[in-house]
Write a protein that holds these residues in place. Structure first.
Motif, mmCIF file in Angstrom:
data_model
loop_
_atom_site.group_PDB
_atom_site.id
_atom_site.type_symbol
_atom_site.label_atom_id
_atom_site.label_comp_id
_atom_site.label_asym_id
_atom_site.label_seq_id
_atom_site.Cartn_x
_atom_site.Cartn_y
_atom_site.Cartn_z
ATOM 1 N N THR A 25 0.827 -1.200 0.000
ATOM 2 C CA THR A 25 0.000 0.000 0.000
ATOM 3 C C THR A 25 0.863 1.251 0.000
ATOM 4 O O THR A 25 0.647 2.166 -0.784
ATOM 5 C CB THR A 25 -0.934 -0.005 1.224
ATOM 6 N N SER A 56 0.991 3.890 -3.274
ATOM 7 C CA SER A 56 0.469 5.236 -3.105
ATOM 8 C C SER A 56 1.560 6.293 -3.181
ATOM 9 O O SER A 56 1.299 7.417 -3.573
ATOM 10 C CB SER A 56 -0.289 5.348 -1.783
ATOM 11 N N LYS A 68 -0.318 5.243 -12.211
ATOM 12 C CA LYS A 68 -1.467 4.384 -12.531
ATOM 13 C C LYS A 68 -1.043 3.234 -13.448
ATOM 14 O O LYS A 68 -1.412 2.085 -13.233
ATOM 15 C CB LYS A 68 -2.562 5.209 -13.196
ATOM 16 N N TRP A 76 0.879 0.602 -11.583
ATOM 17 C CA TRP A 76 -0.028 -0.216 -10.769
ATOM 18 C C TRP A 76 -0.746 -1.248 -11.634
ATOM 19 O O TRP A 76 -0.831 -2.420 -11.296
ATOM 20 C CB TRP A 76 -1.022 0.666 -10.032
ATOM 21 N N ARG A 107 -7.761 -1.349 -0.385
ATOM 22 C CA ARG A 107 -7.545 -1.226 -1.830
ATOM 23 C C ARG A 107 -8.283 -2.296 -2.644
ATOM 24 O O ARG A 107 -7.903 -2.604 -3.770
ATOM 25 C CB ARG A 107 -6.066 -1.217 -2.169
ATOM 26 N N GLU A 141 -10.003 -0.566 -5.573
ATOM 27 C CA GLU A 141 -8.982 -0.232 -6.569
ATOM 28 C C GLU A 141 -8.614 -1.460 -7.397
ATOM 29 O O GLU A 141 -8.502 -1.388 -8.619
ATOM 30 C CB GLU A 141 -7.753 0.317 -5.852
ATOM 31 N N SER A 171 -9.382 -1.787 -11.346
ATOM 32 C CA SER A 171 -8.188 -2.037 -12.164
ATOM 33 C C SER A 171 -8.341 -3.309 -12.989
ATOM 34 O O SER A 171 -7.904 -3.376 -14.134
ATOM 35 C CB SER A 171 -6.944 -2.145 -11.278
ATOM 36 N N SER A 189 -14.564 7.548 -3.204
ATOM 37 C CA SER A 189 -14.762 6.971 -4.536
ATOM 38 C C SER A 189 -14.257 7.905 -5.630
ATOM 39 O O SER A 189 -13.618 7.452 -6.589
ATOM 40 C CB SER A 189 -16.237 6.645 -4.777
ATOM 41 N N LEU A 230 -10.550 7.572 -5.752
ATOM 42 C CA LEU A 230 -10.151 6.302 -6.362
ATOM 43 C C LEU A 230 -10.199 6.388 -7.883
ATOM 44 O O LEU A 230 -9.246 6.036 -8.574
ATOM 45 C CB LEU A 230 -11.059 5.171 -5.883
ATOM 46 N N LYS A 239 -7.504 8.612 -9.309
ATOM 47 C CA LYS A 239 -6.200 7.942 -9.221
ATOM 48 C C LYS A 239 -6.022 6.945 -10.370
ATOM 49 O O LYS A 239 -4.920 6.771 -10.884
ATOM 50 C CB LYS A 239 -6.077 7.223 -7.882
ATOM 51 N N LEU A 240 -7.092 6.284 -10.762
ATOM 52 C CA LEU A 240 -7.015 5.272 -11.813
ATOM 53 C C LEU A 240 -7.149 5.860 -13.218
ATOM 54 O O LEU A 240 -7.211 5.120 -14.192
ATOM 55 C CB LEU A 240 -8.070 4.190 -11.579
#
Length: 161
Positions: A10, A14, A19, A22, A109, A112, A116, A136, A139, A142-143
């Motif tokens: 994590t 972060s 992205k 990940w 996560r 996430e 993903s 949300s 999230l 971030k993606l």
């Protein structure tokens, strides 16, 4: 890239990963034994009672009968996440209708990982998020989702457009 230990994951993601890093990590490691406690997979119709019980712990409603796809997150053999997707064939878009995480498992996560799992397949995605749901919205930002209009308290977010 050196694989981080599970407890470092994590923090590592972060603080240092983009992205795309990940998503690459997820694709490469989702089946590795040390990370296999969390499984993201297609749901089975026989799991509908468990899914309904999970969804009942929230203020959401699910409609698996009309979903094009159903995804679950399984942790230690227990369903702890559910995602319902509806395909809009006329617009070539997948609409993420419901994403539910067991209240006891939030902050791990799981949401996430579920989103993903879907977007790593490529394509166009849309979701509506309550404007006051900062977790949300964060999230999805971030993606790589972009925000659209806010209609009736729901923010439209898009990916792949």
């Amino acid at each position: 890239m050196k694989k981080p230990k599970l407890e470092e994951l994590t923090e590592e993601i972060s603080s240092q990963w983009t992205k795309d890093e990940w998503l690459d990590w997820y694709k490469d490691n989702k089946e590795e034994p040390e990370y296999s406690n969390l499984k993201i997979r297609e749901a089975k119709r026989s799991e509908l009672p468990k899914i309904r019980n999970l969804v009942a712990t929230t203020h959401f409603e699910c409609e698996p009968e009309t979903a094009t796809r159903m995804i679950v997150a399984e942790l230690g053999g227990k369903i702890v996440g559910y995602q319902e997707i509806e395909r809009f064939y006329t617009h070539d878009v997948d609409f993420l209708r419901v994403i539910v995480i067991d209240p006891k498992c939030r902050g791990q996560r799981i949401g996430e990982a579920m989103v993903s799992y879907i977007v790593s397949e490529g394509g166009k995605y849309q979701c509506n998020i309550h404007s006051d749901n900062e977790a949300s919205l964060g999230l999805f930002r971030k993606l790589g989702f972009t925000e659209g209009d806010c209609v009736n308290g729901l923010v439209q977010v898009f990916y792949g457009f």
